[in-house]
Design an enzyme around this catalytic site. Structure first.
Site, PDB file in Angstrom:
ATOM      1  N   ASP A 125       0.895  -1.205  -0.022  1.00  0.00           N
ATOM      2  CA  ASP A 125       0.047  -0.258   0.027  1.00  0.00           C
ATOM      3  C   ASP A 125       0.921   1.094  -0.043  1.00  0.00           C
ATOM      4  O   ASP A 125       1.599   1.299   0.810  1.00  0.00           O
ATOM      5  CB  ASP A 125      -0.932   0.097   1.237  1.00  0.00           C
ATOM      6  N   THR A 200       3.172 -11.206  -9.425  1.00  0.00           N
ATOM      7  CA  THR A 200       2.084 -11.411  -8.651  1.00  0.00           C
ATOM      8  C   THR A 200       0.839 -11.102  -9.372  1.00  0.00           C
ATOM      9  O   THR A 200       0.680 -10.553 -10.639  1.00  0.00           O
ATOM     10  CB  THR A 200       2.082 -10.434  -7.300  1.00  0.00           C
ATOM     11  N   GLU A 201      -0.576 -11.182  -8.727  1.00  0.00           N
ATOM     12  CA  GLU A 201      -1.563 -10.837  -9.395  1.00  0.00           C
ATOM     13  C   GLU A 201      -1.757  -9.408  -9.890  1.00  0.00           C
ATOM     14  O   GLU A 201      -2.126  -8.943 -10.690  1.00  0.00           O
ATOM     15  CB  GLU A 201      -2.832 -11.354  -8.844  1.00  0.00           C
ATOM     16  N   GLU A 203       0.678  -7.251 -10.127  1.00  0.00           N
ATOM     17  CA  GLU A 203       1.685  -7.064 -11.244  1.00  0.00           C
ATOM     18  C   GLU A 203       1.110  -7.209 -12.575  1.00  0.00           C
ATOM     19  O   GLU A 203       1.376  -6.303 -13.448  1.00  0.00           O
ATOM     20  CB  GLU A 203       3.027  -7.905 -10.732  1.00  0.00           C
TER      21      GLU A 203
END
Length: 225
Positions: A125, A200-201, A203
Site C-alpha cells: 500500500d 503477482t496478480e 503485477e
C-alpha cells in the site's frame, strides 16, 4: 482490486493447518520447530492472493517461506489456492510454506535477531498522504524492524508500480544506511533483473495497463569495525 469478504474468514484462517496462530512462540525456533530443517528463511510481508509465495515455495523446496497478511479473506484465498495447486500436482502442502495473519509492526515479536535471510515486499500500500508515511512498509520505522530480524548480509526485495512510493523507498533506504544492490524503474524491460521474476496478480494487472514496475534490492550496511 475489490475482494468479496468471506463470512467467518478470520475463524477459518485460525483453524487452517497452514496457519501459525502463535508465531511469538516460534521466535528463534522457526527452522527446527516449524520446518524441521536448517534451510534459509524468507518472508513475504503483504502476501495478498499468494501467487508469489506459492510459486516461490513450489519452485524452491530447499527454502522455507512464511507469508504474512492482515486481511483474513485474502489470506484464506491464498491458502486455499496453494492447497489446490499442491493437490493438482500431487504434492503435500506446507512442507516449506506457512502463513500467518499478522501486523508487520509485530515482526520483532515473532522472529529472533538475524533469524530471517530475505524479505519480500510486493506492491505494498503506497499510503500517499504525508501524514501516513510511517505506515509505508519502506518507512524508517519498518526498515529498522527488518534490520533487526535479518541476518548480516540479508536482503530486501521490493516491487511496486507506484513511482512516488518507489522514489520514496530508494531515498529512505539510502538515508537509513541501506545499500542499493540493484534497482530498475522498468522491471519487465530489464532482462537482467527480470530473470526469474515471479509476477503477482497485481503485477500482471498493472503491467497489462502499461504501468512500469520498479524494483530494488537492498542490504543494510554494517558498520566497519
Amino acid at each position: 482490486m475489490r475482494i468479496r469478504h468471506i463470512k467467518g474468514a478470520e475463524e477459518l484462517v485460525a483453524a487452517h493447518p497452514l496457519t501459525e496462530n502463535e508465531p511469538e512462540k516460534r521466535k528463534g525456533k522457526w527452522r527446527p520447530e516449524v520446518f524441521g530443517n536448517d534451510a534459509p528463511l524468507y518472508l513475504e510481508i503483504g502476501t495478498g492472493m499468494g501467487t508469489f509465495i506459492r510459486e516461490s515455495a513450489t519452485g524452491h523446496p530447499d527454502i522455507n517461506y512464511v507469508g504474512i497478511e492482515m486481511n483474513s479473506t485474502v489470506l484464506l484465498k491464498a491458502m486455499r489456492r496453494y492447497e489446490a495447486k499442491a493437490a493438482e500436482e500431487g504434492r503435500e502442502p506446507g512442507r516449506n510454506l506457512r502463513f500467518m495473519r499478522l501486523d508487520a509492526r509485530l515482526l520483532e515479536d515473532c522472529f529472533e535477531k538475524e533469524e530471517v535471510d530475505r524479505i519480500y515486499l510486493n506492491f505494498s500500500d503506497p499510503w500517499p498522504k504525508d501524514k501516513s508515511a510511517n505506515k509505508r512498509l519502506t518507512s524508517p520505522m519498518f526498515l529498522k524492524r527488518y534490520r533487526n530480524v535479518l541476518k548480516k548480509g540479508g536482503t530486501i526485495e521490493f516491487k511496486t508500480d507506484n513511482r512516488g512510493l518507489f522514489d520514496y523507498s530508494l531515498e529512505t533506504a539510502e538515508k537509513e544506511g541501506w545499500e542499493i544492490l540493484a534497482k530498475t524503474y522498468d522491471l519487465h524491460g530489464d532482462s537482467s533483473m527480470n530473470e526469474g521474476n515471479i509476477e503477482t496478480e497485481y503485477e500482471a494487472k498493472f503491467s497489462a495497463k502499461g504501468n512500469k514496475i520498479g524494483k530494488m534490492i537492498i542490504r543494510y550496511k554494517e558498520a566497519e569495525k
